[in-house]
Design an enzyme around this catalytic site. Sequence first.
Site, PDB file in Angstrom:
ATOM      1  CD  GLU A  67      29.864  25.865   2.796  1.00  0.00           C
ATOM      2  OE1 GLU A  67      29.517  26.911   2.201  1.00  0.00           O
ATOM      3  OE2 GLU A  67      30.243  24.834   2.198  1.00  0.00           O
ATOM      4  N   PRO A 269      20.926  32.395 -10.663  1.00  0.00           N
ATOM      5  CG  PRO A 269      22.498  33.457 -12.024  1.00  0.00           C
ATOM      6  CD  PRO A 269      21.077  33.559 -11.549  1.00  0.00           C
ATOM      7  NE  ARG A 270      25.911  28.388  -4.299  1.00  0.00           N
ATOM      8  CZ  ARG A 270      26.912  29.178  -3.919  1.00  0.00           C
ATOM      9  NH1 ARG A 270      27.122  30.324  -4.539  1.00  0.00           N
ATOM     10  NH2 ARG A 270      27.687  28.831  -2.913  1.00  0.00           N
ATOM     11  N   GLY A 311      23.136  38.516  -2.319  1.00  0.00           N
ATOM     12  CA  GLY A 311      22.494  38.952  -1.085  1.00  0.00           C
ATOM     13  C   GLY A 311      21.043  39.369  -1.224  1.00  0.00           C
ATOM     14  CD  GLU A 312      19.173  42.797  -4.492  1.00  0.00           C
ATOM     15  OE1 GLU A 312      18.814  43.915  -4.089  1.00  0.00           O
ATOM     16  OE2 GLU A 312      19.253  42.492  -5.702  1.00  0.00           O
ATOM     17  CG  ASN A 336      19.453  25.451   2.950  1.00  0.00           C
ATOM     18  OD1 ASN A 336      18.693  24.579   3.340  1.00  0.00           O
ATOM     19  ND2 ASN A 336      19.615  26.597   3.591  1.00  0.00           N
TER      20      ASN A 336
END
Length: 437
Positions: A67, A269-270, A311-312, A336
């Site tokens: 989001e 991994p999420r 962030g990568e 997504n």
Amino acid sequence: MSGLARIALMGYRVAGICAYPLVSPYLTYRAIKGKEDRKRRLERFGFPSQPRPHGPLIWVHAASVGETNAVIPLIRELLRRQIHVLLTTGTVTSAQLVENRLGDEVIHQYVPLDLKFPIKRFIAYWHPDVAITAESEMWPTTMAELKRRNIPQIRVNGRLSDRSFERWQRNGKLAELLFGKLSLVVARSDLDAERFHDLGAWPVVVSGNLKGDTDPPPFDPALLNHYRQQIGTRKTWAAICTFDGEEAAAAFVHRALKPRNRQLTIIVPRHPERADAIEAMLTEKGLTVARRARNDAITEETDVFLGDTIGEMGLYLRLTEISFVGRSLTEQGGQNPLESAMIGCAVLSGPQVQNFRETYQHIIRKGGARMIRDTEMLAKAVHYLMTNDVARRKMIDGGQDAVQDLRGALSTTLKALEPYLNPLTVTARLRPAGTDG
């Protein structure tokens, strides 16, 4: 029936007040698990950690990483209009993303708990002119307090999953009370718009998916070159945004294909806090793991590059041209696929993608994505794409065409928001210089 719905909401608020003394130990437990920022825990109780600037301020809430990424282009437009933005998120990972992508351009706070005292404290201090929430969260106490203060509540990139819609339908009067508090819903598909309208929201407009207007995730060129040199001529594929069970599926694919392809498997991994458990599982299967968080080198012996940082994603996706997008094989909902497609990856996914149904349908129509039923089919698809340059290139081109077609949601969203933004823009531009103390 509406009376029962109001009683249910009152019961929710009373239960929250009764549970308030137990919240602190609960947050402490979550902090120990790495799910809360111990140093900023008071923000969850509505206590501010930064001063409120003078002038118009819009509160934007984005629950998690997906989001947050979706609303960043919208936030940049608000900032361009000289409107201050208070951005709240609910997870440590999303807070890190905000720091990396927006820095001090916005005021970041952890979202307060949906309890009477934290919410009243939060809104009384920040007093936003407008509250914008992304996608699907509905918090009764927060919505009631915003309504009481006549602060417009707007939902952007609005979506309702099959499960959420069915649950709200079973509680129709309660849904009407809550969804009716929304001043505007900008839904991301015709189906989502119909669902919001059926549950009592009005007006509702359709914008498309804001995630189609996001920029590709950033990366460090020097770091990318560093890893590309280490990988050399080896073939690669990535399993990204994986949930429990999908890392084991990636391990199966790697072991099945290694004798023929000598490939490097990239697993992202999420939830990076699971990295220790994932590494242990991979090691138990006889695989050699290099972890990004440890700055491990990728050698000829490395089987899996474990992307356990925040962030990568832009780095990891640029190391391959084949991307399996998780939460779709052993979990439900999907993640997504647009980031993979816009960077230039052929997209593979399991069948459970209800939360991104329309996006996948469009990318599949363009030839940029393929659904796989199980782990064995995933192994065959990865091998086919690794060894067939023409097919892989065709999927990459199809995915990028789909991304271009899906752009435009931001301009539609801004047009729908104009009645709320224009007065704030005028006020902001009339504000004397030096008043942002």
